[in-house]
Design an enzyme around this catalytic site. Structure first.
Site, short mmCIF file in Angstrom:
data_model
loop_
_atom_site.label_atom_id
_atom_site.label_comp_id
_atom_site.label_asym_id
_atom_site.label_seq_id
_atom_site.Cartn_x
_atom_site.Cartn_y
_atom_site.Cartn_z
N ASN A 37 0.98 -1.24 -0.08
CA ASN A 37 -0.03 -0.10 0.12
C ASN A 37 0.94 1.11 0.04
O ASN A 37 1.55 1.52 0.89
CB ASN A 37 -0.93 0.10 1.41
N LYS A 77 0.02 4.21 -0.29
CA LYS A 77 -0.59 5.30 0.29
C LYS A 77 -0.48 6.55 -0.62
O LYS A 77 -0.30 6.76 -1.72
CB LYS A 77 0.15 5.79 1.91
N HIS A 134 -9.41 1.18 5.40
CA HIS A 134 -7.93 1.36 5.96
C HIS A 134 -8.40 2.31 7.23
O HIS A 134 -9.03 3.38 6.95
CB HIS A 134 -7.21 1.97 4.91
N GLU A 175 -6.50 4.55 8.18
CA GLU A 175 -6.37 6.03 7.82
C GLU A 175 -7.80 6.56 7.36
O GLU A 175 -7.98 8.01 7.57
CB GLU A 175 -5.31 6.47 6.84
N GLU A 232 -5.06 -5.00 10.68
CA GLU A 232 -3.84 -3.90 11.01
C GLU A 232 -4.17 -3.11 12.17
O GLU A 232 -5.04 -2.15 12.30
CB GLU A 232 -3.88 -3.10 9.67
N GLY A 267 2.93 2.23 10.70
CA GLY A 267 3.61 3.34 10.46
C GLY A 267 4.38 3.80 11.67
O GLY A 267 5.13 4.86 11.83
N SER A 274 3.92 -2.08 10.21
CA SER A 274 5.37 -2.34 10.48
C SER A 274 5.83 -3.57 9.97
O SER A 274 6.86 -4.03 10.60
CB SER A 274 5.75 -1.68 11.81
P1 13P Z 1 3.44 0.38 7.73
O1 13P Z 1 3.78 -1.02 7.05
O2 13P Z 1 4.02 1.59 7.03
O3 13P Z 1 3.28 0.34 9.18
O4 13P Z 1 1.82 0.47 7.12
C1 13P Z 1 0.88 -0.39 7.43
C2 13P Z 1 -0.40 -0.06 6.63
O5 13P Z 1 -0.98 0.77 6.82
C3 13P Z 1 -0.54 -0.72 5.16
O6 13P Z 1 -2.05 -0.50 4.80
#
Ligand code: 13P
Length: 254
Positions: free
Chosen positions: A9, A11, A95, A97, A167, A173, A212
């Site tokens: 992803n 982003k 997601h 976010e 997740e 992140g 992560s």
């Molecule tokens: P990270 O791997 O940067 O922690 O992000 C995970 C994520 O949100 C994947 O959708």
């Protein structure tokens, strides 16, 4: 037996140039890998570019979001059929976010899951708790509610046409990965929750871990019995790290 699935992803990252550079480093070594399914989800505006670059490669394309509506006066939105038109196979829905920054509710996420299936896409339903919810002992309840909203909207057979990604919000992140045991516990719970309605769907639905995931922790996470791959953010932006995660996905088949 299904392969493990590793999805990057991206982003809101990338550029025409960095996308080309990424694939120039990624595609040849990826060809050496076996028994692992790989997808990348770039920002929607780059889907057409990526579709051209990954043609004749085993990479699938995914989008990060879609509209719950099919077409019409929805300024700024992109429908599932438009994503299909540009070669998308997967689409992320719910997601964390988008849940936290864009106010997406469980009901809206369920509507998007349904819209994705209607368009012929494979939705990747993201679920997971915040740190406060984990501290309050609410992890499994939060995940249940997120799953149940989709089950109510489409039923278990349709849920099984998608992929689930656990997740934990506190691991996204932050560099703080859930331990393989913490992740496995929730993955096993998700599978059992579905198995109460359909053991067959529970057995065949892929449940990915995200938060992560890196080259040095992927193998241990992927070796857990209920972890069927990864949804990778930051580490999917670098061809070398993403390859090492994809390589870890080869080690065991479901
Ligand atoms: P990270 O791997 O940067 O922690 O992000 C995970 C994520 O949100 C994947 O959708």
């Amino acid at each position: 037996m299904a392969n493990k699935l590793v999805i990057g992803n991206w982003k809101m990252n990338g550029s025409r140039q960095s996308n080309t550079e990424f694939l120039s480093k990624f595609l040849a070594p990826l060809d050496q890998l076996e028994n692992v399914d790989v997808a990348v989800c770039p920002p929607a505006i780059y889907l057409e570019q990526l579709a051209g670059l990954v043609v004749q490669s085993p990479i699938h394309l995914g989008a990060q979001n879609l509209s719950e509506s099919e077409q019409g006066a929805f300024t700024g939105e992109i429908s599932g059929s438009m994503l299909r038109d540009f070669g998308c196979h997967y689409v992320l829905v719910g997601h964390s976010e988008r849940r936290s920054l864009n106010g997406e509710t469980n009901a809206l996420v369920a509507a998007k899951f349904k819209a994705a299936l209607n368009a012929g896409l494979t939705p990747v339903l993201c679920v997971g708790e915040t740190l406060d919810q984990r501290h309050d002992g609410e992890t499994l309840n939060v995940v249940n509610d997120q799953l149940q909203a989709v089950l109510d909207a489409v039923g278990v057979q349709e849920l099984g046409k998608g992929v689930i990604a656990y997740e934990p919000v506190w691991a996204i992140g932050t560099g703080e990965t859930a331990t393989p045991q913490q992740a496995q516990e929730v993955h096993q719970h998700i599978r059992r929750y579905i198995a109460e309605i359909s053991p067959e769907v529970a057995r065949t639905t892929r449940i990915l871990y995200g938060g992560s995931v890196k080259g040095d922790n992927a193998a241990e996470l992927f070796s857990q019995p209920d972890i069927d791959g990864g949804l990778v953010g930051g580490a999917s932006l670098d061809a070398h790290s993403f390859l090492s995660i994809c390589r870890a996905g080869q080690s065991r088949q479901l």
